[in-house]
Design an enzyme around this catalytic site. Sequence first.
Site, PDB file in Angstrom:
ATOM      1  N   HIS A   1       0.806  -1.228   0.000  1.00 12.57           N
ATOM      2  CA  HIS A   1       0.000   0.000   0.000  1.00 12.57           C
ATOM      3  C   HIS A   1       0.833   1.268   0.000  1.00 12.57           C
ATOM      4  CE1 HIS A   1      -3.896  -1.986   0.965  1.00 12.57           C
ATOM      5  NE2 HIS A   1      -3.096  -2.893   1.501  1.00 12.57           N
TER       6      HIS A   1
ATOM      7  N   LYS B   1     -15.071   7.831  -3.297  1.00 11.81           N
ATOM      8  CA  LYS B   1     -16.311   8.127  -2.567  1.00 11.81           C
ATOM      9  C   LYS B   1     -16.891   9.464  -3.018  1.00 11.81           C
ATOM     10  CE  LYS B   1     -14.242   5.604   1.210  1.00 11.81           C
ATOM     11  NZ  LYS B   1     -13.343   5.734   2.364  1.00 11.81           N
TER      12      LYS B   1
ATOM     13  N   LYS C   1      -8.454  13.604   4.889  1.00 11.11           N
ATOM     14  CA  LYS C   1      -7.552  12.449   4.864  1.00 11.11           C
ATOM     15  C   LYS C   1      -6.543  12.643   5.982  1.00 11.11           C
ATOM     16  CE  LYS C   1      -6.908  13.617   0.415  1.00 11.11           C
ATOM     17  NZ  LYS C   1      -7.052  12.436  -0.428  1.00 11.11           N
ATOM     18  N   ARG C   2      -5.747  11.597   6.276  1.00 14.44           N
ATOM     19  CA  ARG C   2      -4.681  11.780   7.250  1.00 14.44           C
ATOM     20  C   ARG C   2      -3.830  12.980   6.841  1.00 14.44           C
ATOM     21  NH1 ARG C   2      -3.948   7.971  11.407  1.00 14.44           N
ATOM     22  NH2 ARG C   2      -2.433   9.535  11.996  1.00 14.44           N
TER      23      ARG C   2
ATOM     24  N   THR D   1      -8.780   6.354  -1.630  1.00 13.21           N
ATOM     25  CA  THR D   1     -10.115   5.760  -1.816  1.00 13.21           C
ATOM     26  C   THR D   1     -11.201   6.801  -1.578  1.00 13.21           C
ATOM     27  OG1 THR D   1      -9.813   4.896   0.417  1.00 13.21           O
ATOM     28  CG2 THR D   1      -9.635   3.317  -1.391  1.00 13.21           C
TER      29      THR D   1
ATOM     30  N   LYS E   1       0.512  14.426   1.112  1.00 13.15           N
ATOM     31  CA  LYS E   1      -0.871  14.668   0.690  1.00 13.15           C
ATOM     32  C   LYS E   1      -1.127  16.151   0.427  1.00 13.15           C
ATOM     33  CE  LYS E   1      -2.615  10.626   3.251  1.00 13.15           C
ATOM     34  NZ  LYS E   1      -3.305   9.731   2.294  1.00 13.15           N
TER      35      LYS E   1
HETATM   36  C1  26Q Z   1       4.970   1.441   9.001  1.00 12.33           C
HETATM   37  C2  26Q Z   1       6.104   1.247   9.750  1.00 12.33           C
HETATM   38  C3  26Q Z   1       6.064   1.305  11.117  1.00 12.33           C
HETATM   39  C4  26Q Z   1       4.849   1.562  11.728  1.00 12.33           C
HETATM   40  C5  26Q Z   1       3.721   1.771  10.975  1.00 12.33           C
HETATM   41  C6  26Q Z   1       3.762   1.699   9.607  1.00 12.33           C
HETATM   42  C7  26Q Z   1       2.560   1.933   8.808  1.00 12.33           C
HETATM   43  C8  26Q Z   1       1.301   2.011   9.384  1.00 12.33           C
HETATM   44  C9  26Q Z   1       0.176   2.252   8.642  1.00 12.33           C
HETATM   45  C10 26Q Z   1       2.625   2.112   7.447  1.00 12.33           C
HETATM   46  C11 26Q Z   1       1.500   2.352   6.718  1.00 12.33           C
HETATM   47  C12 26Q Z   1       0.260   2.423   7.291  1.00 12.33           C
HETATM   48  C13 26Q Z   1      -0.946   2.725   6.536  1.00 12.33           C
HETATM   49  C14 26Q Z   1      -0.951   2.930   5.247  1.00 12.33           C
HETATM   50  C15 26Q Z   1      -2.135   3.313   4.492  1.00 12.33           C
HETATM   51  O1  26Q Z   1      -3.200   3.597   5.021  1.00 12.33           O
HETATM   52  N1  26Q Z   1      -1.994   3.335   3.171  1.00 12.33           N
HETATM   53  C16 26Q Z   1      -3.064   3.739   2.281  1.00 12.33           C
HETATM   54  O2  26Q Z   1      -3.696   2.563   1.805  1.00 12.33           O
HETATM   55  C17 26Q Z   1      -4.829   2.898   1.031  1.00 12.33           C
HETATM   56  C18 26Q Z   1      -5.534   1.606   0.673  1.00 12.33           C
HETATM   57  O3  26Q Z   1      -4.799   0.909  -0.269  1.00 12.33           O
HETATM   58  C19 26Q Z   1      -4.428   3.691  -0.194  1.00 12.33           C
HETATM   59  O4  26Q Z   1      -5.594   4.090  -0.867  1.00 12.33           O
HETATM   60  C20 26Q Z   1      -3.621   4.927   0.199  1.00 12.33           C
HETATM   61  O5  26Q Z   1      -3.123   5.564  -0.960  1.00 12.33           O
HETATM   62  C21 26Q Z   1      -2.488   4.525   1.107  1.00 12.33           C
HETATM   63  O6  26Q Z   1      -1.807   5.667   1.589  1.00 12.33           O
END
Ligand code: 26Q
Length: 844
Positions: free
Chosen positions: A381, A690, A575-576, A686, A581
């Site tokens: 992702h 929406k 969004k976050r 996503t 972003k």
């Molecule tokens: C990584 C390393 C250490 C601790 C945490 C993490 C970590 C935690 C959460 C890395 C990534 C996430 C979350 C990622 C995320 O939400 N990605 C999003 O996924 C969506 C669904 O596929 C996409 O639409 C978004 O583009 C993408 O940012």
Amino acid sequence: MKSVTEISGVPKEDLSSIPASAHPTAEGPAEVAANIKYHAQYTPHFSPLKFEPEQAFYATADSVRDSLIQRWNETYLHFHRENPKQTYYLSMEYLQGRALTNAIGNLGITDAYAAALNKLGHDLENIVEQEPDAALGNGGLGRLASCFLDSMATLNLPAWGYGLRYRYGLFKQSITEKGQQESAENWLEKFSPWEIVRHDVVYPVRFYGKVEVCASGVHKWVDGEQLQALAYDVPIPGYGTNNTISLRLWEAKAPAEDFNLNEFNDGQYENAAHLHSKAQQICAVLYPGDAKEEGKLLRLKQQFFLCSASLQDIIARFKERRVENEPIAWNEFPSKVAVQMNDTHPTLSIPELMRILMDDECLGWDEAWTVTTRTIAYTNHTVLPEALEKWSVALLTKLLPRHMEIIAEINKRFLEMIHSSHPDMENKFNNMCILDDSNPQKPVVRMANLCVVSSHTVNGVAMLHSNILKDELFRDYVSLWPEKFQNKTNGITPRRWLRFCNPELSAIITKWLKTDQWVTNLDLLRGLRQFSDNSELQSEWASAKMANKIRLAQYIFQVTGVKVNPNSLFDIQIKRIHEYKRQLLNILGAIYRYKRLKEMSAEERKKVVPRTIMIGGKAFATYTQAKRIVKLVNDVGAVVNNDPAIGDLLKVVFIPNYNVSVAEILIPGSELSQHISTAGMEASGTSNMKFALNGCLIIGTLDGANVEIREEIGKDNFFLFGAEAHDVPKLRKEREQGLFVPDPRFEEAKNFVKSRAFGDYDYTPLLDSLEGNSGYGRGDYFLVGYDFPSYMEAQSRVDNAYKDTKKWMKMSILSTAGSGKFSSDRTISEYAKAIWKIQECRVP
Ligand code: 26Q
């Protein structure tokens, strides 16, 4: 005793005539009302003397739960009898939001519940708002998992989800003078009516300890500490089907015998419950801060806990469903089980499956490896380097000694394979190896590499993203295994994100398409295209949008005290909060707009399209730069919204505590939404889907799923701007060489902030990130300055288009009409067919 409803708030009719009797499968209003009353009296969570909205919510949810449990039992039994190949979706995050509207909507009993609640003196709309959001996730990845569950159930697929039952979900955000403040989100404070605790489903999970090698050569992981994983099942109903699948969430607890009564009686209360408090830490919070080693260790424990419990459960089911008395045919495991890893967070399921197969089930390496690699698949992702997980070898060795051995062995065998079969690729070792010891002081395991080597399929989440994976991040692996890499463009569930959150627009769509089949066959929306010029549809479309804008304006007033004009253009970015972003690009654009407005004559102002800019999202608690952006948006709002010279021409509103339920109010009321990441950095996105589905136009870059959305809805209906992904490295290089010449408007906007027009807060570190020539996070790594002029130009196109209401309505209708591809039903069908190889298993 009086019956509960007789003493309720404002009874609408004689409530004593409604019996409190159980009707677990009620579908008509009278029986539903009786069943709700039954739960209020006989399974109360509060004093039965009260029947205020909160009590009514829990009684209603308990009543709906009856219907869910019935279907959920039937589904489990049916899967058990049919024994089809089944998918298990492993995810550290699920962003479920509220469940009531979705459950009664999917079961087709909304009208009955609305009528029943009316009989009981309540309003369904008011009751559903009593439910806290289940926010066991951060953002896109977690919400995707939840949309996927809805589609798996709706498509009657033998599939379900595994996750963790965090005690506290994603933090609650409030905004003060200091900016974003976080507080614990206690979603379980009262209790969750949607979960079924499964005292019959408990597995041991070990941490620490050591590896012993038996005389037979078999390795055994022994000692250390053992906790227990206890299952909580959340039923997930499909839309218009009896199939109701499970989201199984694990909770950690200490074995009962670990409570030391003697110590307790001796007054050593903390010691007595030592393991109990350790167990509680594991599922306490989503994303424990990992600045310190303790935080990292806890996160690793969480990941392993999910993997170990889920695999034990999967294997137990596999064994349970085999033909009685026959030996276990492990080679058949991959034809019964598909495991999908949602990003690298559940990567430990790879060494854990290997360990169980070799050490507990006595398979040899090759056999175990074949089973594992044919079972597990991985979805990526992100390509952001800082989001690619790396775990230190030291930490892994301490917590999971046997798993570290197995990972090292996978790495060794992989390198041997390259050495013997692809000697030409030896110079690619550094890129491809799983163990990275380039820093000998601190060797690490690269989880994404482990996933690629050990999975049968690797997929990205939008076409552009999958191509970047193949051409860049995983390029070297592609030459080894070209067949392994796929794309599965993300999707969203049309039930939650149109049918239920936007009933006004849904009714219009159903009327014009003369069918409501679009809810499960979203491609049918294409049928709206032929009416996009029709003025009758356009005016109905416009009134639905206006109704949703008014509702949104009321919400904004309620949570921020800002009055916004529903006749202004509603422009939203939710969004976050992350630098890539580019909420900063949005707010600098708003600042420039404000400055221009102030300089205009009264005559000029008359031609301006009034605009309400809304920004919402949470910044990770330790991400200082993101928190400065939140602060800036709020400070700009405080000035602009109180400037009498500007009035309704511009409002800037920060929407606090953005979550799924807030999104369900914002999206239907949106007219323009911003998806403006630096090209190549947003894997998919996503919320863009929406918004488009709800007839909102997009201003965006050629990034993630924007690319495909633009193709589907038509280039003329998308406000495109900015650099393309393939230009980004070159632009960064030019910047490093000092060749970048900023647009004067960009300088003006920044200088306006520097002039303290928005207060005394020191924005230097934020503005500095846009200056300089080199380095990550400096030298404007995210190209805000480069894209600014083209962004402003696209915003002018937006203003001009909005002046032509007919044109705007047409574009809006075409956005909805072109959104069919982005149903998660389509996405999940593709996963089922091309990755999981599973088929429908419909409960009769
Ligand atoms: C990584 C390393 C250490 C601790 C945490 C993490 C970590 C935690 C959460 C890395 C990534 C996430 C979350 C990622 C995320 O939400 N990605 C999003 O996924 C969506 C669904 O596929 C996409 O639409 C978004 O583009 C993408 O940012």
